[in-house]
Design an enzyme around this catalytic site. Structure first.
Site, PDB file in Angstrom:
ATOM      1  N   SER A  69     -38.717   2.824 -18.767  1.00  0.00           N
ATOM      2  CA  SER A  69     -40.107   3.144 -19.067  1.00  0.00           C
ATOM      3  C   SER A  69     -40.236   4.523 -19.703  1.00  0.00           C
ATOM      4  CB  SER A  69     -40.960   3.112 -17.792  1.00  0.00           C
ATOM      5  OG  SER A  69     -40.876   1.860 -17.167  1.00  0.00           O
TER       6      SER A  69
HETATM    7  N1  SAH Z   1     -38.570   0.951 -13.488  1.00  0.00           N
HETATM    8  C1  SAH Z   1     -37.661   0.672 -14.578  1.00  0.00           C
HETATM    9  C2  SAH Z   1     -38.344  -0.108 -15.678  1.00  0.00           C
HETATM   10  C3  SAH Z   1     -37.473  -1.227 -16.105  1.00  0.00           C
HETATM   11  S1  SAH Z   1     -38.200  -2.450 -17.130  1.00  0.00           S
HETATM   12  C4  SAH Z   1     -36.965   1.930 -15.057  1.00  0.00           C
HETATM   13  O1  SAH Z   1     -37.280   3.014 -14.585  1.00  0.00           O
HETATM   14  O2  SAH Z   1     -36.067   1.831 -15.892  1.00  0.00           O
HETATM   15  C5  SAH Z   1     -38.641  -3.685 -15.943  1.00  0.00           C
HETATM   16  C6  SAH Z   1     -37.540  -4.306 -15.145  1.00  0.00           C
HETATM   17  O3  SAH Z   1     -38.140  -5.342 -14.364  1.00  0.00           O
HETATM   18  C7  SAH Z   1     -36.423  -4.972 -15.943  1.00  0.00           C
HETATM   19  O4  SAH Z   1     -35.194  -4.431 -15.565  1.00  0.00           O
HETATM   20  C8  SAH Z   1     -36.521  -6.446 -15.567  1.00  0.00           C
HETATM   21  O5  SAH Z   1     -35.273  -7.102 -15.480  1.00  0.00           O
HETATM   22  C9  SAH Z   1     -37.198  -6.367 -14.205  1.00  0.00           C
HETATM   23  N2  SAH Z   1     -37.866  -7.592 -13.788  1.00  0.00           N
HETATM   24  C10 SAH Z   1     -38.583  -8.472 -14.532  1.00  0.00           C
HETATM   25  N3  SAH Z   1     -39.039  -9.469 -13.760  1.00  0.00           N
HETATM   26  C11 SAH Z   1     -38.603  -9.227 -12.484  1.00  0.00           C
HETATM   27  C12 SAH Z   1     -38.739  -9.898 -11.239  1.00  0.00           C
HETATM   28  N4  SAH Z   1     -39.421 -11.040 -11.118  1.00  0.00           N
HETATM   29  N5  SAH Z   1     -38.153  -9.353 -10.154  1.00  0.00           N
HETATM   30  C13 SAH Z   1     -37.441  -8.197 -10.239  1.00  0.00           C
HETATM   31  N6  SAH Z   1     -37.280  -7.521 -11.392  1.00  0.00           N
HETATM   32  C14 SAH Z   1     -37.858  -8.022 -12.501  1.00  0.00           C
END
Ligand code: SAH
Length: 221
Positions: A69
């Site tokens: 993010s």
């Molecule tokens: N907080 C993260 C943002 C990552 S982007 C950071 O600091 O980098 C969002 C993430 O959510 C991705 O890695 C994706 O694989 C995950 N994601 C999407 N759907 C999900 C679900 N149902 N359960 C767990 N993770 C999920």
């Protein structure tokens, strides 16, 4: 973890300080959040080939079609969650790179974080270990179901966007608990919501227009 935590050149402390100034100008006012972000190396959470861009205020690819993010969003969501004081635990859905959980772990005593892509989770864990953050508990699972064994949570942060707020996450919020969550369709309109649970129900506030990767079903290697 091959990358240098200290950082040089484009990952140096001076470059990081500039990002914090920018976040402040963009309206982030919580000094504790700013200080934690100033001193948490973001470059170790992304591929070394892209580390020169780690302290730009933008989201960056982390593989598997996912992104780390944007720093502004990390700061904003953290600030919203902490508005009424420091909760003792937080549940994060969507560990991704692990950067957001690292920031949370330096502010909140216990961080539970759930990720559906195992490979990402493994790398995130390595970063947490390199930073000696031992208060982050991870789970490889579909986070739409929350983490019921550890519930309820006074704070929940969702970092991928569902089309609707998953009912399990609402159930796992304490009375008085706060959840920040982006809601909306993949390519369409998404908004950041703050949901607060009261003893009679849920109060919902629409905050900013945002763009997150979608919350997907199931888990994968
Ligand atoms: N907080 C993260 C943002 C990552 S982007 C950071 O600091 O980098 C969002 C993430 O959510 C991705 O890695 C994706 O694989 C995950 N994601 C999407 N759907 C999900 C679900 N149902 N359960 C767990 N993770 C999920």
């Amino acid at each position: 973890m091959q990358q240098n935590i200290e950082g040089i050149g484009m990952t140096s402390q001076r470059t990081r300080d500039r990002l914090i100034e920018r976040l402040r100008q963009e309206g982030i006012g919580n000094e504790r959040v700013l200080e934690v972000m100033r001193t948490t190396p973001r470059h170790i959470f992304i591929d070394e080939a892209m580390s020169s861009r780690a302290y730009e205020d933008s989201s960056l690819p982390i593989g598997h079609g996912q992104t780390i993010s944007q720093p502004y969003i990390v700061a904003r969501m953290t600030e919203i969650l902490l508005k009424n004081g420091i909760p003792d635990t937080v549940l994060e859905v969507g560990t991704g790179s692990g950067y957001q959980s690292a920031v949370l772990a330096r502010l909140i005593p216990r961080v539970y974080t759930v990720e559906r892509i195992s490979a990402l989770l493994q790398r995130a864990r390595q970063c947490h270990q390199a930073l000696k953050l031992h208060n982050i508990y991870t789970k490889h699972s579909d986070g739409s179901w929350g983490w019921p064994e550890k519930a309820p949570y006074p704070a929940i942060m969702v970092t991928a966007a569902p089309e609707q707020v998953p009912p399990s996450l609402l159930e796992q919020l304490t009375i008085g608990g706060r959840m920040v969550i982006p809601v909306g369709s993949v390519n369409g309109h998404q908004v950041l919501k703050l949901i607060t649970r009261s003893d009679t129900g849920y109060d919902e506030k629409v905050l900013d227009a945002v763009r997150f990767v979608p919350l997907l079903d199931g888990s994968v290697r």
